[in-house]
Design a protein around this motif. Sequence first.
Motif, PDB file in Angstrom:
ATOM      1  N   PRO A  41       0.627  -1.241  -0.044  1.00 18.46           N
ATOM      2  CA  PRO A  41      -0.009  -0.071   0.395  1.00 18.46           C
ATOM      3  C   PRO A  41       0.695   1.237   0.006  1.00 18.46           C
ATOM      4  O   PRO A  41       2.056   1.245   0.541  1.00 18.46           O
ATOM      5  CB  PRO A  41      -0.790  -0.122   1.398  1.00 18.46           C
ATOM      6  CG  PRO A  41      -0.031  -0.954   2.105  1.00 18.46           C
ATOM      7  CD  PRO A  41       0.756  -1.996   1.318  1.00 18.46           C
ATOM      8  N   LYS A  42       0.190   2.354  -0.477  1.00 18.57           N
ATOM      9  CA  LYS A  42       1.003   3.500  -0.481  1.00 18.57           C
ATOM     10  C   LYS A  42       0.577   4.378   0.802  1.00 18.57           C
ATOM     11  O   LYS A  42      -0.468   3.972   1.514  1.00 18.57           O
ATOM     12  CB  LYS A  42       0.308   4.529  -1.812  1.00 18.57           C
ATOM     13  CG  LYS A  42       0.710   3.783  -3.338  1.00 18.57           C
ATOM     14  CD  LYS A  42       0.456   4.815  -4.236  1.00 18.57           C
ATOM     15  CE  LYS A  42       0.544   4.121  -5.440  1.00 18.57           C
ATOM     16  NZ  LYS A  42       1.993   3.387  -5.775  1.00 18.57           N
ATOM     17  N   LYS A  43       1.249   5.410   0.942  1.00 19.31           N
ATOM     18  CA  LYS A  43       1.143   6.380   2.146  1.00 19.31           C
ATOM     19  C   LYS A  43      -0.111   6.804   2.303  1.00 19.31           C
ATOM     20  O   LYS A  43      -0.699   7.188   1.507  1.00 19.31           O
ATOM     21  CB  LYS A  43       2.089   7.392   1.994  1.00 19.31           C
ATOM     22  CG  LYS A  43       1.959   8.283   3.323  1.00 19.31           C
ATOM     23  CD  LYS A  43       2.945   9.432   3.339  1.00 19.31           C
ATOM     24  CE  LYS A  43       2.819  10.208   4.783  1.00 19.31           C
ATOM     25  NZ  LYS A  43       3.667  11.382   4.631  1.00 19.31           N
ATOM     26  N   ASP A  44      -0.960   6.330   3.445  1.00 21.62           N
ATOM     27  CA  ASP A  44      -2.147   6.867   3.858  1.00 21.62           C
ATOM     28  C   ASP A  44      -3.190   6.226   3.219  1.00 21.62           C
ATOM     29  O   ASP A  44      -4.591   6.548   3.222  1.00 21.62           O
ATOM     30  CB  ASP A  44      -2.433   8.298   3.791  1.00 21.62           C
ATOM     31  CG  ASP A  44      -1.508   9.260   4.811  1.00 21.62           C
ATOM     32  OD1 ASP A  44      -0.956   8.411   5.846  1.00 21.62           O
ATOM     33  OD2 ASP A  44      -0.979  10.286   4.508  1.00 21.62           O
ATOM     34  N   GLU A  45      -2.942   5.120   2.460  1.00 22.31           N
ATOM     35  CA  GLU A  45      -4.074   4.371   1.435  1.00 22.31           C
ATOM     36  C   GLU A  45      -4.979   3.737   2.721  1.00 22.31           C
ATOM     37  O   GLU A  45      -4.550   3.581   3.720  1.00 22.31           O
ATOM     38  CB  GLU A  45      -3.303   3.454   0.575  1.00 22.31           C
ATOM     39  CG  GLU A  45      -4.389   2.526  -0.306  1.00 22.31           C
ATOM     40  CD  GLU A  45      -3.587   1.811  -1.202  1.00 22.31           C
ATOM     41  OE1 GLU A  45      -4.478   0.856  -1.712  1.00 22.31           O
ATOM     42  OE2 GLU A  45      -2.324   1.745  -1.538  1.00 22.31           O
ATOM     43  N   LYS A  46      -6.090   3.612   1.976  1.00 26.13           N
ATOM     44  CA  LYS A  46      -7.341   3.042   3.178  1.00 26.13           C
ATOM     45  C   LYS A  46      -7.559   1.673   2.459  1.00 26.13           C
ATOM     46  O   LYS A  46      -8.334   1.740   1.288  1.00 26.13           O
ATOM     47  CB  LYS A  46      -8.280   3.757   3.170  1.00 26.13           C
ATOM     48  CG  LYS A  46      -8.104   5.258   4.160  1.00 26.13           C
ATOM     49  CD  LYS A  46      -9.228   6.436   4.183  1.00 26.13           C
ATOM     50  CE  LYS A  46      -8.817   7.488   5.089  1.00 26.13           C
ATOM     51  NZ  LYS A  46      -7.812   8.154   4.508  1.00 26.13           N
ATOM     52  N   LEU A  47      -7.298   0.756   3.208  1.00 26.68           N
ATOM     53  CA  LEU A  47      -7.631  -0.631   2.683  1.00 26.68           C
ATOM     54  C   LEU A  47      -9.143  -1.025   3.219  1.00 26.68           C
ATOM     55  O   LEU A  47      -9.451  -0.447   4.217  1.00 26.68           O
ATOM     56  CB  LEU A  47      -6.667  -1.712   3.103  1.00 26.68           C
ATOM     57  CG  LEU A  47      -5.294  -1.569   2.667  1.00 26.68           C
ATOM     58  CD1 LEU A  47      -4.580  -2.527   3.318  1.00 26.68           C
ATOM     59  CD2 LEU A  47      -4.996  -1.042   1.289  1.00 26.68           C
ATOM     60  N   GLU A  48      -9.892  -1.834   2.605  1.00 25.00           N
ATOM     61  CA  GLU A  48     -11.070  -2.071   3.024  1.00 25.00           C
ATOM     62  C   GLU A  48     -11.032  -3.518   3.916  1.00 25.00           C
ATOM     63  O   GLU A  48     -10.831  -4.548   3.340  1.00 25.00           O
ATOM     64  CB  GLU A  48     -12.190  -2.166   1.844  1.00 25.00           C
ATOM     65  CG  GLU A  48     -13.513  -2.399   2.627  1.00 25.00           C
ATOM     66  CD  GLU A  48     -14.478  -2.456   1.262  1.00 25.00           C
ATOM     67  OE1 GLU A  48     -15.803  -3.333   1.356  1.00 25.00           O
ATOM     68  OE2 GLU A  48     -14.740  -1.687   0.373  1.00 25.00           O
ATOM     69  N   SER A  49     -11.678  -3.442   4.965  1.00 25.58           N
ATOM     70  CA  SER A  49     -11.443  -4.706   5.950  1.00 25.58           C
ATOM     71  C   SER A  49     -12.422  -5.793   5.227  1.00 25.58           C
ATOM     72  O   SER A  49     -13.385  -5.535   4.504  1.00 25.58           O
ATOM     73  CB  SER A  49     -11.970  -4.607   7.270  1.00 25.58           C
ATOM     74  OG  SER A  49     -13.597  -4.105   7.121  1.00 25.58           O
ATOM     75  N   GLY A  50     -11.956  -7.115   5.354  1.00 25.64           N
ATOM     76  CA  GLY A  50     -12.639  -8.048   4.493  1.00 25.64           C
ATOM     77  C   GLY A  50     -12.352  -8.223   2.872  1.00 25.64           C
ATOM     78  O   GLY A  50     -12.742  -9.198   2.447  1.00 25.64           O
ATOM     79  N   SER A  51     -11.527  -7.198   2.421  1.00 23.10           N
ATOM     80  CA  SER A  51     -11.533  -7.283   1.009  1.00 23.10           C
ATOM     81  C   SER A  51     -10.066  -8.152   0.697  1.00 23.10           C
ATOM     82  O   SER A  51      -9.220  -8.292   1.608  1.00 23.10           O
ATOM     83  CB  SER A  51     -11.153  -5.923   0.566  1.00 23.10           C
ATOM     84  OG  SER A  51     -10.197  -5.240   0.909  1.00 23.10           O
ATOM     85  N   LYS A  52      -9.915  -8.279  -0.653  1.00 20.05           N
ATOM     86  CA  LYS A  52      -8.648  -8.962  -0.881  1.00 20.05           C
ATOM     87  C   LYS A  52      -7.926  -7.845  -1.592  1.00 20.05           C
ATOM     88  O   LYS A  52      -8.283  -6.801  -2.246  1.00 20.05           O
ATOM     89  CB  LYS A  52      -8.790  -9.836  -2.086  1.00 20.05           C
ATOM     90  CG  LYS A  52      -9.595 -11.265  -1.887  1.00 20.05           C
ATOM     91  CD  LYS A  52      -9.446 -12.309  -3.007  1.00 20.05           C
ATOM     92  CE  LYS A  52     -10.365 -13.239  -2.557  1.00 20.05           C
ATOM     93  NZ  LYS A  52     -10.286 -13.799  -1.013  1.00 20.05           N
ATOM     94  N   TYR A  53      -6.530  -7.845  -1.150  1.00 21.30           N
ATOM     95  CA  TYR A  53      -5.521  -6.570  -1.292  1.00 21.30           C
ATOM     96  C   TYR A  53      -4.098  -7.200  -1.908  1.00 21.30           C
ATOM     97  O   TYR A  53      -3.809  -8.301  -1.096  1.00 21.30           O
ATOM     98  CB  TYR A  53      -5.323  -5.791  -0.356  1.00 21.30           C
ATOM     99  CG  TYR A  53      -4.493  -4.574  -0.568  1.00 21.30           C
ATOM    100  CD1 TYR A  53      -5.049  -3.280  -1.078  1.00 21.30           C
ATOM    101  CD2 TYR A  53      -3.211  -4.613  -0.360  1.00 21.30           C
ATOM    102  CE1 TYR A  53      -4.290  -2.406  -1.465  1.00 21.30           C
ATOM    103  CE2 TYR A  53      -2.539  -3.517  -0.695  1.00 21.30           C
ATOM    104  CZ  TYR A  53      -2.907  -2.523  -1.184  1.00 21.30           C
ATOM    105  OH  TYR A  53      -2.069  -1.262  -1.659  1.00 21.30           O
TER     106      TYR A  53
END
Length: 114
Positions: free
Chosen positions: A12-24
């Motif tokens: 991930p990039k700086k301050d990126e927001k990932l969604e819980s329960g998702s695939k990343y």
Amino acid sequence: DNPGSSFKITAPKKDEKLESGSKYVIRWDTRPDSNIPTVRIIAFSTLEYWKEGLILAVDNVPNNGVYKWNVPVSTQPAGPYLIEISSCEYTVSTSSCAARVGWSQPFFIENKIK
């Protein structure tokens, strides 16, 4: 962004927001002169003691620059989190292991609203 680091984490990039329960997909580049076949990947909350804040720990990941991660369904706090990619590069000349490490920029995980 240490230029001498063996790994540069690009996602991930700086301050990126990932969604819980998702695939990343975690992505990284390895310094070309490194001979590192596998890596260890950990992710943890910066607001908790290391072991309590650990949300990912995998060993022997092929060093191909990608790792498909199932982001945890529920995380508290929302972050910031860091990812560390590391490996032990064996050197014949010293018959020892040289630690190689790279760190992500801080990122966050947003919990899904149910």
